[in-house]
Design an enzyme around this catalytic site. Sequence first.
Site, PDB file in Angstrom:
ATOM      1  N   HIS A 196       1.013  -0.813   0.255  1.00  0.00           N
ATOM      2  CA  HIS A 196       0.069  -0.245   0.032  1.00  0.00           C
ATOM      3  C   HIS A 196       0.815   1.601  -0.231  1.00  0.00           C
ATOM      4  CE1 HIS A 196      -3.378   2.600   0.234  1.00  0.00           C
ATOM      5  NE2 HIS A 196      -2.651   2.963   1.622  1.00  0.00           N
ATOM      6  N   HIS A 240      -6.089   9.772  -0.447  1.00  0.00           N
ATOM      7  CA  HIS A 240      -6.462   9.547   0.861  1.00  0.00           C
ATOM      8  C   HIS A 240      -5.684  10.724   2.095  1.00  0.00           C
ATOM      9  CE1 HIS A 240      -5.014   6.273   0.331  1.00  0.00           C
ATOM     10  NE2 HIS A 240      -4.303   6.400   1.497  1.00  0.00           N
ATOM     11  N   ASP A 299       1.353   5.310  -0.219  1.00  0.00           N
ATOM     12  CA  ASP A 299       0.607   6.516   0.035  1.00  0.00           C
ATOM     13  C   ASP A 299       1.442   7.382  -0.528  1.00  0.00           C
ATOM     14  OD1 ASP A 299      -1.458   5.937   1.628  1.00  0.00           O
ATOM     15  OD2 ASP A 299       0.187   5.779   3.057  1.00  0.00           O
ATOM     16  N   ASP A 324      -7.767   1.868   1.905  1.00  0.00           N
ATOM     17  CA  ASP A 324      -7.298   2.677   3.372  1.00  0.00           C
ATOM     18  C   ASP A 324      -8.044   3.253   3.567  1.00  0.00           C
ATOM     19  OD1 ASP A 324      -5.815   2.915   5.303  1.00  0.00           O
ATOM     20  OD2 ASP A 324      -4.527   4.463   4.302  1.00  0.00           O
TER      21      ASP A 324
HETATM   22 ZN   LIG Z   1      -3.095   4.698   2.951  1.00  0.00          ZN
END
Ligand SMILES: [Zn+2]
Length: 946
Positions: A41, A416, A43, A165
């Site tokens: 994951h 996000h 970001d 997420d």
């Molecule tokens: Zn995230």
Amino acid sequence: NDLFLFILLNIVFLPATSAIGESCHATKPNMLNVHLVPHTHDDVGWLKTVDQYYYGDRNDIQHAGVQYILDSVVDQLLKNPDRRFIYVETAFFYRWWKQQSSSMQQTVKQLVNEGRLEFVNGGWCMSDEATTHYSAVIDQMTMGLRFLNETFGPCGRPRVAWHIDPFGHAREHASMFAQMGYDGFFFGRLDYQDRARRMIDKEQELLWRASDSLTPPMADLFTGILPNGYNPPQGFCWDQSCDDPPIRDDPDLEDYNVDDVVNRFLTIASAQAAVYKTNHIIMTMGSDFQYENANLWYKNLDKLIHYVNAQQANGIKVNVLYSTPSCYLQELHRANLTWSLKTDDFFPYADDAHDFWTGYFTSRPALKRYERISNSNLQVTCNQLEVLGGPVSRNGHFGEGDSQTMMKAMAVAQHHDAVSGTEKQHVANDYARRLANGWQHCQVVVSNSLAALSGSSAQRIYCDNLNISVCPLTESSKKFSVNVYNPLARPVTWPVRLPVNGTAYTVSDAKGKAVDCQVSVVPVSRATQEVRRNWGFAVNELVFQVQAPPLGYSTYSVSLVKDGPPPTSTKYNASDGNNSQSDQPSGAYIFRPNSSTPFIISQTAKTETVQNSVVQEVRQWFAPWVSQVVRLYADSRALELEWTVGPLPIDDSLGKEVITRLDTSIKTSEIFYTDSNGREVLQRKKDFRPTWHLKQSEPIAGNYYPINSRAFIKDDVDQLTVVTDRSQGGGSIHNGSLEIMLHRRLLYDDVRGVGEPLNETSNIFPEGLVVRGRLLLSLDPPPTAADTHRPLAQEMVLQPLLTFTDGNLNPHTQLEVSEEGENDRFSGLQAALPPAVHLLTLTQWDKDSVLLRLEHQFQSWESKVNSQPVTINLQKLFSTLEVLGMSELNLSANQWKDEMIRFDWKPQTGTGHTHTYSVNLMTIWPTVLQITFILDYMYKLFPTDF
Ligand SMILES: [Zn+2]
Ligand SMILES: *[C@@H]1O[C@H](CO)[C@@H](O)[C@H](O)[C@H]1NC(C)=O
Ligand SMILES: *[C@@H]1O[C@H](CO)[C@@H](O)[C@H](O)[C@H]1NC(C)=O
Ligand SMILES: *[C@@H]1O[C@H](CO)[C@@H](O)[C@H](O)[C@H]1NC(C)=O
Ligand SMILES: *[C@@H]1O[C@H](CO)[C@@H](O)[C@H](O)[C@H]1NC(C)=O
Ligand SMILES: *[C@@H]1O[C@H](CO)[C@@H](O)[C@H](O)[C@H]1NC(C)=O
């Protein structure tokens, strides 16, 4: 061994429906199949900036380097053809791809074609769902998916949407994913009470009917809730960032642990299978920025699969396999079951009784506003004007401009931890810097395009701080002109306010006709003088109404008539205030007031009144850090509340969250309505959730919902609608009342990872951020309210673009002396579109094609007049484009509409029937759908060659 006997379901094999299916590992119908999905994951900015994450810079903040992840994973995939990996964030993949040799690119294409590397989601980022606007989400998805299609073709097209997420899930996101052609959607976070109920009822996999207006299954999306957020099961994390024991499988060594690992795994798998419906379960083997040294993961996963499956010989009916979300989804589809139907959304998200993630709906209000107007600017300046002005827009008199810089900046801002406001301060600054850079590139496009369309090469001046009454040109110039570009496909009238020093001005339109009775000069308010600091010194504001044709502009020229002292049309008195505040220890994500009664800042306000033929204003000053202007323009459909809040005082060592509350006599029965990502509207009820019996533990925070562009309360007689200028959180805590959180400043971190208090300051406001914004209020009878608030919200989202030229400096700038200022007015459309239809996207696609999105903006039940089908002739739409051909695509423009075949899913209740949407080449009948076209065209307007 009876422990692992599972109820077997009727398994039916369907012919493989996709190329992906062929690359999925075989499963065993009479066993529990455990799909291991290796993933990372990544970001697109959070504790570090997107570039720092890509390179692995600043590992002192957080150890994370995406380039190494991709290097390492590709290397490990090549070592064993059974291994699988999914990749999600195209913003990172794109950076990595550009730097690979062509032989490495060939290798990766091979891995993609064989389904060993699978793209999932595939947008530029994994967008936030609470604070984003649908138009920006569609754009960022389109950008990522276009890169994947152009690089990998059909095998690169993600089948599954993957929002593991984001902190709560919006119905409009699900609707968009369905219309983008995704077969299913997986996420990790939902309310803890909701999850508990769904586990018992085996409803962690469901069918989300994401629109109450689109005919099923157009907005139906199969939705799966992942078992453990997006983390591996406890004890099975084999990344370099984890401490779990590796599989030690040499029987000669003392610490041999295979039996222990296998038993622990079987226990977890059996527990998981008990709360899901089929004999397939998924395990997400990875987490934040994992797989930088992928060997650790894969070496252990290879062994895990080997040793667990070896137990099949002993009668254990568990089959473990490398898998991907689309392989898992395919098995669920094959199961041919019915799934529970969901029609509301997954907000608000709480991970415990006093932990409602509703603060981020408002966190970083200035960034949220900047993102929203940047979207307006992108649509207007970069996209529309580039198309309308033709090829010279990109490279003309004012140099080379481009839209890509702004598109990319906007795309990362949808992440996000970007527009959500949950990133560290230095990362928030990085997002803002990228947007500012995008604006500069766009302004060149605008200058070129307007020069071409108007035939005037005068230097255009941009005033980005009119919100605080700062514009050096209008303050000092005795004669200037204002070009007003209208990005909407219908004519619009807007009030314009410009900082000036004179006391009387004439304003004339393109034909030289004075805009009489419509011009006034009002003194700059005390709040504005304070908020602009020493950026500007104008004493007055010139206020007048401007009109601009659809997708076009008009030009106004302004001349000073009289200098002198400011007008004195003001008087002082006192009136009641209605702003309130609550202070408590919440953080960037979480809202938790320490009392459910907000503290009223001041019962009385210092008030100043301004009244003339153009505008009436009541200026209220509640405290040195809270003021408000209540403003009504002549002929306006809405009352404007301009609020200015900050710096929030912290000398009492308490954080502050400022709300504005509108109390009315409307009988709301504890119900109110909010939009979802700026599009369809959802009903909210106090202390209530449609799909489970809520135990409310936070009377305020647990009743907050995201408001992206509007919220309303109503009874049979009246509807009060509030249109916002950015995403904010809000609720209706008391009957008849609607509250909106405007600003927050907090002194503690809320322990959700960001590791900083949300304590914003800036260069201009070192003692604490000051934010100004607007709310528009309209009061209508409910049956016609949507006819007002839909267009109002649009006008707020896509604002007119004002550019200025100095008449003192450029008296002879017209290149061609046109008859009666012919070029001072322009429309890109042959005729305005009907009110129900919104032109969502008009952007250059390839050299000779543009991408066009039209949408019917009314929900099917919303309006008597406007919720009707509309017919449009695309060929007769534009004034500067001759349409030569057109093709319809899915919403994200990565698949031709006639090739878009999605899995069909059966709901437990309600009927899903197939709807075939027909499109005649030239005429469309939208219902409430965004329709995406590529138009091939020839540019018709031959602009002056400079
Ligand atoms: Zn995230
Ligand atoms: C799916 O199940 C239904 C009964 O619910 C059955 O009628 C249908 O034939 C099944 N489809 C397949 C492809 O087996
Ligand atoms: C406008 O007037 C103010 C107050 O008299 C003065 O400080 C400022 O310099 C003036 N601005 C310009 C551009 O003349
Ligand atoms: C908040 O910001 C102010 C202004 O920069 C600073 O003085 C104060 O120490 C900060 N407080 C916390 C808890 O970060
Ligand atoms: C005014 O608008 C600019 C963007 O043009 C924004 O950066 C700034 O934060 C706004 N000012 C206030 C006080 O809200
Ligand atoms: C996908 O990309 C290919 C080139 O790789 C292109 O020919 C095709 O038109 C694209 N598909 C869509 C729907 O844009």
